[in-house]
Enzyme design. Structure first.
Site, PDB file in Angstrom:
ATOM      1  N   TYR A  51      81.416 -91.460   6.927  1.00 53.15           N
ATOM      2  CA  TYR A  51      79.997 -91.180   6.668  1.00 53.15           C
ATOM      3  C   TYR A  51      79.296 -92.471   6.279  1.00 53.15           C
ATOM      4  O   TYR A  51      79.818 -93.231   5.459  1.00 53.15           O
ATOM      5  CB  TYR A  51      79.841 -90.159   5.528  1.00 53.15           C
ATOM      6  N   GLU A  53      75.440 -92.746   6.004  1.00 58.20           N
ATOM      7  CA  GLU A  53      73.980 -92.563   6.013  1.00 58.20           C
ATOM      8  C   GLU A  53      73.305 -93.809   5.450  1.00 58.20           C
ATOM      9  O   GLU A  53      73.729 -94.355   4.428  1.00 58.20           O
ATOM     10  CB  GLU A  53      73.601 -91.349   5.167  1.00 58.20           C
ATOM     11  N   ASP A 197      60.596 -96.298  28.330  1.00 55.78           N
ATOM     12  CA  ASP A 197      61.870 -95.583  28.239  1.00 55.78           C
ATOM     13  C   ASP A 197      62.736 -96.115  29.384  1.00 55.78           C
ATOM     14  O   ASP A 197      62.547 -95.754  30.542  1.00 55.78           O
ATOM     15  CB  ASP A 197      61.635 -94.080  28.375  1.00 55.78           C
ATOM     16  N   THR A 223      68.985 -95.080  26.695  1.00 55.29           N
ATOM     17  CA  THR A 223      70.322 -94.540  26.467  1.00 55.29           C
ATOM     18  C   THR A 223      71.279 -95.714  26.654  1.00 55.29           C
ATOM     19  O   THR A 223      70.905 -96.750  27.211  1.00 55.29           O
ATOM     20  CB  THR A 223      70.692 -93.433  27.478  1.00 55.29           C
ATOM     21  N   LYS A 226      74.174 -95.012  30.763  1.00 57.04           N
ATOM     22  CA  LYS A 226      73.904 -94.929  32.203  1.00 57.04           C
ATOM     23  C   LYS A 226      74.290 -96.272  32.836  1.00 57.04           C
ATOM     24  O   LYS A 226      75.465 -96.609  32.850  1.00 57.04           O
ATOM     25  CB  LYS A 226      72.450 -94.528  32.432  1.00 57.04           C
ATOM     26  N   ARG A 232      78.064 -92.552  25.243  1.00 53.20           N
ATOM     27  CA  ARG A 232      76.885 -91.687  25.249  1.00 53.20           C
ATOM     28  C   ARG A 232      76.075 -91.931  23.972  1.00 53.20           C
ATOM     29  O   ARG A 232      76.606 -91.758  22.868  1.00 53.20           O
ATOM     30  CB  ARG A 232      77.393 -90.244  25.303  1.00 53.20           C
TER      31      ARG A 232
HETATM   32  C1  LIG Z   1      64.397 -91.491  31.126  1.00 58.30           C
HETATM   33  C2  LIG Z   1      65.286 -90.747  30.188  1.00 58.30           C
HETATM   34  N1  LIG Z   1      64.953 -90.703  28.897  1.00 58.30           N
HETATM   35  C3  LIG Z   1      65.712 -90.041  27.996  1.00 58.30           C
HETATM   36  C4  LIG Z   1      66.851 -89.386  28.386  1.00 58.30           C
HETATM   37  C5  LIG Z   1      67.599 -88.579  27.381  1.00 58.30           C
HETATM   38  O1  LIG Z   1      68.855 -89.014  27.108  1.00 58.30           O
HETATM   39  P1  LIG Z   1      69.934 -88.042  26.439  1.00 58.30           P
HETATM   40  O2  LIG Z   1      70.412 -87.134  27.499  1.00 58.30           O
HETATM   41  O3  LIG Z   1      70.953 -88.988  25.886  1.00 58.30           O
HETATM   42  O4  LIG Z   1      69.226 -87.299  25.338  1.00 58.30           O
HETATM   43  C6  LIG Z   1      67.247 -89.412  29.728  1.00 58.30           C
HETATM   44  C7  LIG Z   1      68.470 -88.722  30.163  1.00 58.30           C
HETATM   45  O5  LIG Z   1      68.712 -88.368  31.259  1.00 58.30           O
HETATM   46  C8  LIG Z   1      66.436 -90.101  30.660  1.00 58.30           C
HETATM   47  O6  LIG Z   1      66.742 -90.135  31.961  1.00 58.30           O
END
Ligand SMILES: Cc1ncc(COP(=O)(O)O)c(C=O)c1O
Length: 433
Positions: A51, A53, A197, A223, A226, A232
């Site tokens: 843990y 936090e 994003d 993320t 990918k 993950r």
């Molecule tokens: C552009 C985009 N943002 C956010 C996410 C969310 O990621 P997670 O599945 O880890 O929550 C994804 C996942 O496919 C994504 O393609």
């Protein structure tokens, strides 16, 4: 795996079956990849027990010396990788990274522009079934039907009309470069924050194969699993800390001095509790791997493979949205092939080729059926496949789709898929059988 095999043979068998599935099939889901064994080792390591936090040096628990070291290393490596001044590696997922970033810059009810889900956006960019669409007033922009690329004229018009507090660029099924500079120009005209994003192209950006958002965007989320090929998880970054016109978010700032502190507090205690320290240590491993020159060779090959797959399918009469790809993503409209995305996903899966059904821009079918499929090359590239194998894969996809009720043919192709996979082994030493 001997401990698990002896103590819980049921879950061991399930894990083994998943390993066999990954080993013997062609993984073409654009958002998936295979981590290195080192990343997996860290993700399955002792830090799952801890843990922690809080943040390094400021934890709510004792015994955090080593998790502090791992988290600091993960942050520093990510900073180097992306040229960022600030990084938070704690978000458990991309969705949580987005939630914390939006909660930092917005108040409930604020207006945001995001790419429509059916035009390549993501659930967290304003879908009504997601927190984003429920807490904020999202207005969607789209791609142009003729080009499949973002309609910047529409983005400008919507921005002028709605004066969004924030604009999100990036998405889940957008095959072209994200044009951060064009979004910045618009955000500057309307005084909006700009959030990128980069969940999908993060690995390409880290290695310079895709333009970087770092000098254009106020905040960047991603993320790590990918194209970045880590465990993950999620991450939040800023090119510069505190340079934003932050008086706009001052009412929420409380005692914090700058935006990075506000983001940190939105991640924890805002939306999460204890960080997944085993995953953070695995993120550190993946970032070190991405810093090696070999990673750039890998990401260049991902794109070369996607371009070959797209052009081979085009030559067979497939309609590729936007006419091709700049990245790892290919979006295929199957309308002229008289098969739905759902049926295509199903018959390809029978042959051991894994893709996902996907809406295409201006789709007339529901998200459960769809007119298209999304295909991606990160995972097959990790296995070592190159352009020649992409041509073979395109042949196989086409043979199945044009004759999708022919189970005998599908079975034959399944054998060919297995043979191809055998030539590019995966995790040879993970299981002994
Ligand atoms: C552009 C985009 N943002 C956010 C996410 C969310 O990621 P997670 O599945 O880890 O929550 C994804 C996942 O496919 C994504 O393609």
């Amino acid at each position: 795996m001997t401990f698990l095999q002896n103590s819980d043979s049921t879950i061991y068998e399930i894990l083994h079956s998943e390993y066999v599935r990954e080993r013997d099939t062609l993984e073409l889901i654009a958002s998936e990849n295979f981590t290195s064994p080192s990343v997996m080792e860290a993700a399955g390591g002792v830090m799952t027990n801890k843990y922690a936090e809080g943040y390094p040096g400021k934890r709510y628990y004792g015994g955090c010396d080593h998790v502090d070291e791992a988290e600091i290393l993960a942050r520093e490596r990510a900073k180097t990788l992306f040229g960022a001044e600030y990084v938070n590696v704690q978000p458990h997922s991309g969705s949580q990274a987005n939630m914390a970033a939006l909660m930092t810059f917005l108040n409930t009810g604020d207006t945001v522009l995001g790419l429509d889900l059916s035009h390549g956006g993501h659930l967290t960019h304003g879908s009504s079934v997601n927190f984003s669409g429920q807490l904020y007033n999202f207005v969607s922009y789209h791609v142009l039907e003729e080009t499949g690329r973002v309609d910047f004229k529409e983005v400008m018009e919507l921005a002028k009309e709605h004066k969004p507090k924030l604009i999100i660029c990036g998405g889940s099924a957008y095959p072209r470069f994200i044009e951060f500079d064009k979004f910045r120009e618009i955000a500057d005209k309307t005084g909006s924050f700009l959030m990128a994003d980069i969940a999908h192209p993060a690995g390409l950006i880290a290695s310079g194969v895709h333009p970087s958002p770092i000098s254009f965007c106020d905040v960047i989320t991603t993320t790590t699993h990918k194209t970045l090929r880590g465990p993950r998880g999620g991450m939040i970054m800023m090119g510069k800390d505190g340079e934003n016109p932050w008086n706009k978010i001052a009412p929420k700032s409380g005692r914090v001095k700058n935006i990075s502190e506000l983001i940190d507090s939105m991640v924890m205690p805002g939306i999460q509790g204890g960080p997944l320290m085993h995953i953070i240590s695995a993120k550190a491993v993946a970032f070190a791997e991405a810093l090696r020159p070999s990673f750039k060779v890998y990401t260049k090959q991902i794109v070369a493979n996607a371009k070959t797959l797209a052009s081979t399918l085009t030559s067979k009469g497939y309609k590729i949205i936007s006419g091709g790809t700049d990245t790892h993503v290919i979006l295929i409209d199957l309308t002229n092939k008289n098969i739905t995305g759902k049926s295509a996903e199903n018959c390809l899966e029978k042959a051991g080729i894994t893709v996902n059904k996907n809406m295409v821009p201006f789709d007339k079918k529901s998200p459960f059926i769809t007119s298209g499929i999304r295909v991606g090359t990160p995972a097959v590239t990790t296995r070592g496949m190159k352009e020649a194998q992409m041509e073979i894969i395109a042949e196989m996809i086409d043979s199945i789709i044009i004759d999708f009720e022919n189970d005998k043919k599908i079975n034959n192709i399944k054998n060919q898929v297995k043979e191809l996979c055998n030539d590019y082994p995966l995790y040879k030493d993970l299981f002994t059988t």
